[in-house]
Design an enzyme around this catalytic site. Structure first.
Site, short mmCIF file in Angstrom:
data_model
loop_
_atom_site.label_atom_id
_atom_site.label_comp_id
_atom_site.label_asym_id
_atom_site.label_seq_id
_atom_site.Cartn_x
_atom_site.Cartn_y
_atom_site.Cartn_z
N GLY A 11 0.84 -1.21 0.00
CA GLY A 11 0.00 0.00 0.00
C GLY A 11 0.87 1.25 0.00
N GLY A 104 5.58 -2.03 3.86
CA GLY A 104 5.24 -2.57 5.17
C GLY A 104 5.94 -3.88 5.45
N GLY A 106 5.16 -6.93 4.87
CA GLY A 106 5.13 -7.89 3.75
C GLY A 106 6.25 -7.59 2.76
CB ILE A 151 -1.39 5.27 6.67
CG1 ILE A 151 -2.37 4.12 6.38
CG2 ILE A 151 -1.07 6.07 5.42
CD1 ILE A 151 -3.78 4.62 6.06
CG ASP A 152 -1.91 0.25 8.51
OD1 ASP A 152 -2.67 1.15 8.11
OD2 ASP A 152 -1.87 -0.89 7.99
NE ARG A 187 -28.27 13.82 11.84
CZ ARG A 187 -28.53 14.31 10.64
NH1 ARG A 187 -27.59 14.96 9.99
NH2 ARG A 187 -29.69 14.14 10.08
CD GLU A 250 -8.84 -1.13 8.04
OE1 GLU A 250 -9.62 -1.26 7.09
OE2 GLU A 250 -7.63 -0.92 7.89
CD GLN A 286 -8.64 6.60 7.20
OE1 GLN A 286 -8.28 6.34 8.33
NE2 GLN A 286 -9.46 5.80 6.52
NE ARG A 287 -3.15 3.28 0.85
CZ ARG A 287 -3.49 2.06 0.43
NH1 ARG A 287 -3.90 1.17 1.29
NH2 ARG A 287 -3.42 1.74 -0.83
#
Ligand code: F6P
Length: 364
Positions: A11, A104, A106, A151-152, A187, A250, A286-287
């Site tokens: 990614g 990452g 991997g 990003i993780d 809300r 997630e 986000q990425r």
């Protein structure tokens, strides 16, 4: 002169371009010749135009751009021995035996496999008549350095992975935007953020965004969380707060390993509070987009340091990472193995073991 390859795989993440730029320019400054391997491992396996020598100006005007200008892709062929052999052939034929790999865990695992198999793949290529013995003798080893782009923020041993800070900024912008409309309507909003098996983005954005509740994979909530969450939100409303924001990572689950999805949280809120709630999935926003200042200067230092490392390499595979705002060299495979262990224990709900695995690879 020495030739260095650089590739981005897996990614993408904001700040990868800054690493590529620093690698290319450091190599040139040091009298080496940098090559971009385009489209991740696919470029190494297919060779040809996908391996391109880089000049100083090839990396101009990219520092502020998101993504990776040299492309990233998954390559099934690279997972097979035949594909790896092709990669070795393409690299060694160009005289490239030093590789900076950006991605990452991997990606870094694949890089280390290539390093480990390099000598035997060279021997096979000589035997098959694909390369000359001379060529193999000139490049007996593959030297590698990894920089973690994700990003993780999920790699054990480094405080920040490249892209995590920018993703966090993106999430905070979204939380701020949502909270203004949430306030107007009094809300509740459920915002789902990325991070795969790691709750870093969720936890930090919940703190920085002043949110009301957060679900992360590392700490499934106690049974009865539904009642607790509704109580907390109701107390906030009763005290005059006009909006409620819940962040869901997630990968979040409950104690039984059942996913806590944003839709599930929404249903709990509607049932418990008797009002309609809204869900926003931030997804790949986000990425994307331009890197934060941190994701420009830190990756610049990382790329610079990774290139110098490779030029002076003693053969030990390393990751260049950060600890307490300083650059550190981490042993590549033990960092990756500890990262995998953390993920495995987290998924199995063994959080003590996960914490132990996370701690064990910190080296000063
Ligand atoms: O690892 C980065 C990441 O963005 C994760 O946060 C997310 O789970 C995953 O990649 C999404 O992958 P893809 O881009 O293949 O959908």
């Amino acid at each position: 002169s020495v030739k260095i390859g650089v590739l981005t795989s897996g990614g993408d993440a904001q700040g990868m371009n800054a690493i590529v730029r620093a690698v290319v320019r450091t190599a040139l400054h040091e009298g080496a010749r940098p090559f971009a391997i385009r489209e991740g491992w696919k470029g190494a396996v297919e060779g040809g135009d996908l391996i391109q020598e880089m000049s100083w100006s090839d990396v101009s005007d990219i520092l502020h751009r998101g993504g990776t200008i040299i492309g990233t892709a998954r390559s099934d062929r690279f997972r097979e021995r035949e594909g790896m052999r092709e990669a070795v052939k393409n690299l060694v034929s160009l005289g490239i035996d030093r590789l900076i790999s950006i991605g990452g865990d991997g990606t870094l695992t694949g890089t280390d496999e290539l390093r480990a198999e390099w000598p035997s793949l060279l021997a096979e290529l000589v035997e098959m008549g694909e390369i000359e013995q001379d060529t193999a003798d000139r490049h007996p080893l593959l030297h590698i350095a990894g920089v973690v782009g994700s990003i993780d923020n999920d790699l054990v041993g480094t405080d920040m992975t490249v892209g995590a800070d920018s993703a966090l900024h993106r999430i905070i912008d979204a939380i701020d935007a949502i909270s203004s409309t949430a306030e107007s309507h009094r809300r509740s909003f459920v915002i789902e953020v990325m991070g795969r098996h790691c709750g870093y983005l969720a936890l930090m954005s919940a703190i920085a965004g002043g949110c009301d509740y957060v679900f992360v994979p590392e700490r499934p909530p106690a049974d009865g969380w539904e009642t607790d969450m509704c109580r907390v939100l109701k107390e906030g409303r009763d005290a005059g707060r006009r909006d409620s924001i819940i962040i869901v990572a997630e990968g979040a689950t409950d104690r039984n390993g059942v996913a806590i999805t944003s839709e599930r949280v929404k249903a709990v809120l509607e049932e418990g509070l008797g009002e309609s709630a809204r869900v926003t999935m931030l997804g790949h926003v986000q990425r994307g987009g331009s890197p934060s200042a941190y994701d420009r200067w830190m990756p610049t230092l990382l790329g610079y340091s990774a290139a110098l490392e490779l030029l002076q390499s003693d053969g030990d595979p390393v990751i260049i990472g950060t600890r307490r705002n300083r650059l550190v060299r981490l042993p590549l495979m033990s960092s990756v193995e500890n990262t995998r262990a953390v993920k495995k224990f987290t998924a199995a709900g063994d959080f003590e073991a996960a914490v132990a695995a996370r701690g064990s690879s910190y080296t000063e």
